[in-house]
Write a protein that holds these residues in place. Structure first.
Motif, PDB file in Angstrom:
ATOM      1  N   SER A 142      22.323 -25.264 -18.328  1.00  0.00           N
ATOM      2  CA  SER A 142      22.023 -26.377 -19.225  1.00  0.00           C
ATOM      3  C   SER A 142      23.150 -26.561 -20.231  1.00  0.00           C
ATOM      4  O   SER A 142      23.708 -25.591 -20.734  1.00  0.00           O
ATOM      5  N   LYS A 143      23.441 -27.813 -20.523  1.00  0.00           N
ATOM      6  CA  LYS A 143      24.428 -28.124 -21.559  1.00  0.00           C
ATOM      7  C   LYS A 143      23.750 -28.591 -22.845  1.00  0.00           C
ATOM      8  O   LYS A 143      24.374 -28.620 -23.895  1.00  0.00           O
ATOM      9  N   LYS A 144      22.473 -28.969 -22.744  1.00  0.00           N
ATOM     10  CA  LYS A 144      21.702 -29.395 -23.910  1.00  0.00           C
ATOM     11  C   LYS A 144      20.437 -28.551 -23.997  1.00  0.00           C
ATOM     12  O   LYS A 144      19.739 -28.360 -22.996  1.00  0.00           O
ATOM     13  N   LEU A 145      20.138 -28.062 -25.192  1.00  0.00           N
ATOM     14  CA  LEU A 145      18.953 -27.226 -25.370  1.00  0.00           C
ATOM     15  C   LEU A 145      17.675 -27.987 -25.029  1.00  0.00           C
ATOM     16  O   LEU A 145      16.760 -27.434 -24.408  1.00  0.00           O
ATOM     17  N   ASP A 146      17.597 -29.271 -25.423  1.00  0.00           N
ATOM     18  CA  ASP A 146      16.393 -30.054 -25.145  1.00  0.00           C
ATOM     19  C   ASP A 146      16.105 -30.122 -23.647  1.00  0.00           C
ATOM     20  O   ASP A 146      14.945 -30.039 -23.222  1.00  0.00           O
ATOM     21  N   ASN A 147      17.153 -30.294 -22.832  1.00  0.00           N
ATOM     22  CA  ASN A 147      16.953 -30.354 -21.388  1.00  0.00           C
ATOM     23  C   ASN A 147      16.590 -28.991 -20.814  1.00  0.00           C
ATOM     24  O   ASN A 147      15.819 -28.887 -19.856  1.00  0.00           O
ATOM     25  N   HIS A 148      17.148 -27.950 -21.382  1.00  0.00           N
ATOM     26  CA  HIS A 148      16.815 -26.580 -20.969  1.00  0.00           C
ATOM     27  C   HIS A 148      15.326 -26.327 -21.189  1.00  0.00           C
ATOM     28  O   HIS A 148      14.618 -25.863 -20.285  1.00  0.00           O
ATOM     29  N   ILE A 149      14.867 -26.658 -22.376  1.00  0.00           N
ATOM     30  CA  ILE A 149      13.450 -26.482 -22.702  1.00  0.00           C
ATOM     31  C   ILE A 149      12.588 -27.387 -21.845  1.00  0.00           C
ATOM     32  O   ILE A 149      11.536 -26.988 -21.329  1.00  0.00           O
ATOM     33  N   GLY A 150      13.026 -28.646 -21.666  1.00  0.00           N
ATOM     34  CA  GLY A 150      12.253 -29.597 -20.875  1.00  0.00           C
ATOM     35  C   GLY A 150      12.081 -29.156 -19.432  1.00  0.00           C
ATOM     36  O   GLY A 150      10.990 -29.303 -18.859  1.00  0.00           O
ATOM     37  N   ALA A 151      13.135 -28.619 -18.818  1.00  0.00           N
ATOM     38  CA  ALA A 151      13.052 -28.163 -17.426  1.00  0.00           C
ATOM     39  C   ALA A 151      12.034 -27.034 -17.282  1.00  0.00           C
ATOM     40  O   ALA A 151      11.285 -26.971 -16.300  1.00  0.00           O
ATOM     41  N   ILE A 152      11.998 -26.138 -18.262  1.00  0.00           N
ATOM     42  CA  ILE A 152      11.054 -25.020 -18.219  1.00  0.00           C
ATOM     43  C   ILE A 152       9.621 -25.521 -18.380  1.00  0.00           C
ATOM     44  O   ILE A 152       8.717 -25.137 -17.638  1.00  0.00           O
ATOM     45  N   TRP A 153       9.410 -26.423 -19.337  1.00  0.00           N
ATOM     46  CA  TRP A 153       8.071 -26.969 -19.552  1.00  0.00           C
ATOM     47  C   TRP A 153       7.590 -27.768 -18.345  1.00  0.00           C
ATOM     48  O   TRP A 153       6.414 -27.716 -17.977  1.00  0.00           O
ATOM     49  N   LEU A 154       8.488 -28.515 -17.710  1.00  0.00           N
ATOM     50  CA  LEU A 154       8.108 -29.290 -16.522  1.00  0.00           C
ATOM     51  C   LEU A 154       7.561 -28.378 -15.438  1.00  0.00           C
ATOM     52  O   LEU A 154       6.516 -28.666 -14.835  1.00  0.00           O
ATOM     53  N   PHE A 155       8.248 -27.262 -15.203  1.00  0.00           N
ATOM     54  CA  PHE A 155       7.788 -26.348 -14.157  1.00  0.00           C
ATOM     55  C   PHE A 155       6.486 -25.665 -14.557  1.00  0.00           C
ATOM     56  O   PHE A 155       5.589 -25.487 -13.719  1.00  0.00           O
ATOM     57  N   ILE A 156       6.356 -25.282 -15.815  1.00  0.00           N
ATOM     58  CA  ILE A 156       5.132 -24.587 -16.252  1.00  0.00           C
ATOM     59  C   ILE A 156       3.916 -25.498 -16.135  1.00  0.00           C
ATOM     60  O   ILE A 156       2.846 -25.070 -15.681  1.00  0.00           O
ATOM     61  N   HIS A 157       4.047 -26.773 -16.522  1.00  0.00           N
ATOM     62  CA  HIS A 157       2.930 -27.711 -16.355  1.00  0.00           C
ATOM     63  C   HIS A 157       2.563 -27.836 -14.879  1.00  0.00           C
ATOM     64  O   HIS A 157       1.375 -27.848 -14.519  1.00  0.00           O
ATOM     65  N   HIS A 158       3.573 -27.931 -14.018  1.00  0.00           N
ATOM     66  CA  HIS A 158       3.315 -28.033 -12.577  1.00  0.00           C
ATOM     67  C   HIS A 158       2.654 -26.763 -12.057  1.00  0.00           C
ATOM     68  O   HIS A 158       1.694 -26.828 -11.272  1.00  0.00           O
ATOM     69  N   TYR A 159       3.147 -25.618 -12.497  1.00  0.00           N
ATOM     70  CA  TYR A 159       2.613 -24.332 -12.029  1.00  0.00           C
ATOM     71  C   TYR A 159       1.140 -24.181 -12.408  1.00  0.00           C
ATOM     72  O   TYR A 159       0.295 -23.847 -11.562  1.00  0.00           O
ATOM     73  N   ASN A 160       0.807 -24.436 -13.667  1.00  0.00           N
ATOM     74  CA  ASN A 160      -0.582 -24.302 -14.104  1.00  0.00           C
ATOM     75  C   ASN A 160      -1.499 -25.274 -13.367  1.00  0.00           C
ATOM     76  O   ASN A 160      -2.611 -24.921 -12.977  1.00  0.00           O
ATOM     77  N   ALA A 161      -1.031 -26.513 -13.175  1.00  0.00           N
ATOM     78  CA  ALA A 161      -1.847 -27.519 -12.495  1.00  0.00           C
ATOM     79  C   ALA A 161      -2.040 -27.193 -11.020  1.00  0.00           C
ATOM     80  O   ALA A 161      -3.020 -27.624 -10.405  1.00  0.00           O
ATOM     81  N   SER A 162      -1.118 -26.407 -10.433  1.00  0.00           N
ATOM     82  CA  SER A 162      -1.170 -26.096  -9.006  1.00  0.00           C
ATOM     83  C   SER A 162      -2.034 -24.881  -8.696  1.00  0.00           C
ATOM     84  O   SER A 162      -2.368 -24.651  -7.529  1.00  0.00           O
ATOM     85  N   LEU A 163      -2.388 -24.090  -9.697  1.00  0.00           N
ATOM     86  CA  LEU A 163      -3.190 -22.902  -9.441  1.00  0.00           C
ATOM     87  C   LEU A 163      -4.575 -23.305  -8.961  1.00  0.00           C
ATOM     88  O   LEU A 163      -5.194 -24.211  -9.523  1.00  0.00           O
ATOM     89  N   PRO A 164      -5.094 -22.655  -7.920  1.00  0.00           N
ATOM     90  CA  PRO A 164      -6.430 -22.996  -7.426  1.00  0.00           C
ATOM     91  C   PRO A 164      -7.507 -22.634  -8.443  1.00  0.00           C
ATOM     92  O   PRO A 164      -7.418 -21.620  -9.129  1.00  0.00           O
ATOM     93  N   ALA A 165      -8.489 -23.497  -8.570  1.00  0.00           N
ATOM     94  CA  ALA A 165      -9.586 -23.243  -9.495  1.00  0.00           C
ATOM     95  C   ALA A 165     -10.417 -22.054  -8.988  1.00  0.00           C
ATOM     96  O   ALA A 165     -10.535 -21.815  -7.787  1.00  0.00           O
ATOM     97  N   ASN A 166     -10.947 -21.302  -9.934  1.00  0.00           N
ATOM     98  CA  ASN A 166     -11.830 -20.159  -9.628  1.00  0.00           C
ATOM     99  C   ASN A 166     -11.152 -19.132  -8.722  1.00  0.00           C
ATOM    100  O   ASN A 166     -11.762 -18.563  -7.828  1.00  0.00           O
TER     101      ASN A 166
END
Length: 246
Positions: free
Chosen positions: A217-241
């Motif tokens: 990353s060359k910009k901190l905002d994009n570095h943080i954004g890329a991590i948050w994008l994956f974490i939101h996707h990861y949590n949403a992809s986990l199977p319920a129960n």
């Protein structure tokens, strides 16, 4: 012998004249019927919603932006602007399923990364629910007690009230976490194995987190954004129960 001029792309009229050159040196044409100005074989094109959907999925894979631009044959400048806006609008708060006030188990760890150059270290602090495997806390910053405090505050209230927390022996945790519910443990215990495995997942899926990467990353905002994008996707992809991640 006259050379046939291209037809107007808007109205298909052949009543077209040359109209100077563009700033890139290409021949410019003007339609006398509808007034449209155009060039032959333009390099730009409107990016469809379908292509944007593909871009959104590719951003979750270990691909540099230059690679995505090459694969989709789109402008790297346009892609960077699109990604900048997407990361800017991302919510930076964990989204997890509601939990009852009961005994919860959380594993914490911090992951080394950098922005622009390796001297600018940015640690990714993470908290993971050992039962559901959800990421329940995130902070990106230095490795100080202030960052440990920010990680603690990023967790939903039910975790701060009820969770037993396992971490490594980094001193910042002891300064912040409730002593009666915090346990510093070694890797051999297996009590931080899930968060350590997730750290590997992050490095495998986000190219800017690979240790010897050229996609940093060359910009901190994009570095943080890329991590948050994956974490939101990861949590949403986990199977319920389920206690097992995808």
């Amino acid at each position: 012998m006259s050379v046939a001029l291209p037809a107007c792309p808007s109205c298909q009229s052949e009543d077209v004249v040359k109209n100077g050159r563009t700033r890139h040196g290409k021949q410019n044409y003007k339609c006398r019927d509808c007034g449209r100005q155009f060039v032959e074989n333009p390099q730009w094109r409107i990016i469809s919603e379908e292509t944007k959907g593909i871009i959104d999925r590719l951003l979750l894979e270990k691909l540099p932006l230059a690679g995505i631009a090459r694969a989709l044959q789109i402008s790297e400048l346009w892609l960077q602007q699109y990604v900048n806006q997407k990361y800017k609008l991302l919510e930076r708060e964990v989204q997890v399923r509601p939990k009852p006030k009961s005994r919860l188990r959380v594993q914490m760890d911090e992951l080394w990364s950098f922005v622009d150059h390796q001297g600018n270290k940015q640690w990714v602090w993470l908290a993971l629910d050992a039962q559901t495997r959800e990421i329940v806390g995130v902070h990106i910053g230095n490795r100080s007690a202030a960052s440990a405090q920010a990680l603690w505050q990023s967790m939903p209230p039910v975790y701060r009230q009820c969770a037993v927390i396992y971490s490594d022996f980094w001193s910042a945790y002891e300064l912040v976490l409730p002593s009666k519910r915090h346990h510093a443990v070694g890797k051999e215990t297996g009590k931080t194995s899930y968060i350590e495995r997730f750290n590997c997942t992050l490095r495998q899926r986000i190219s800017r987190l690979v240790r010897k990467t050229l996609s940093f990353s060359k910009k901190l905002d994009n570095h943080i954004g890329a991590i948050w994008l994956f974490i939101h996707h990861y949590n949403a992809s986990l199977p319920a129960n389920s206690s097992c991640p995808l």
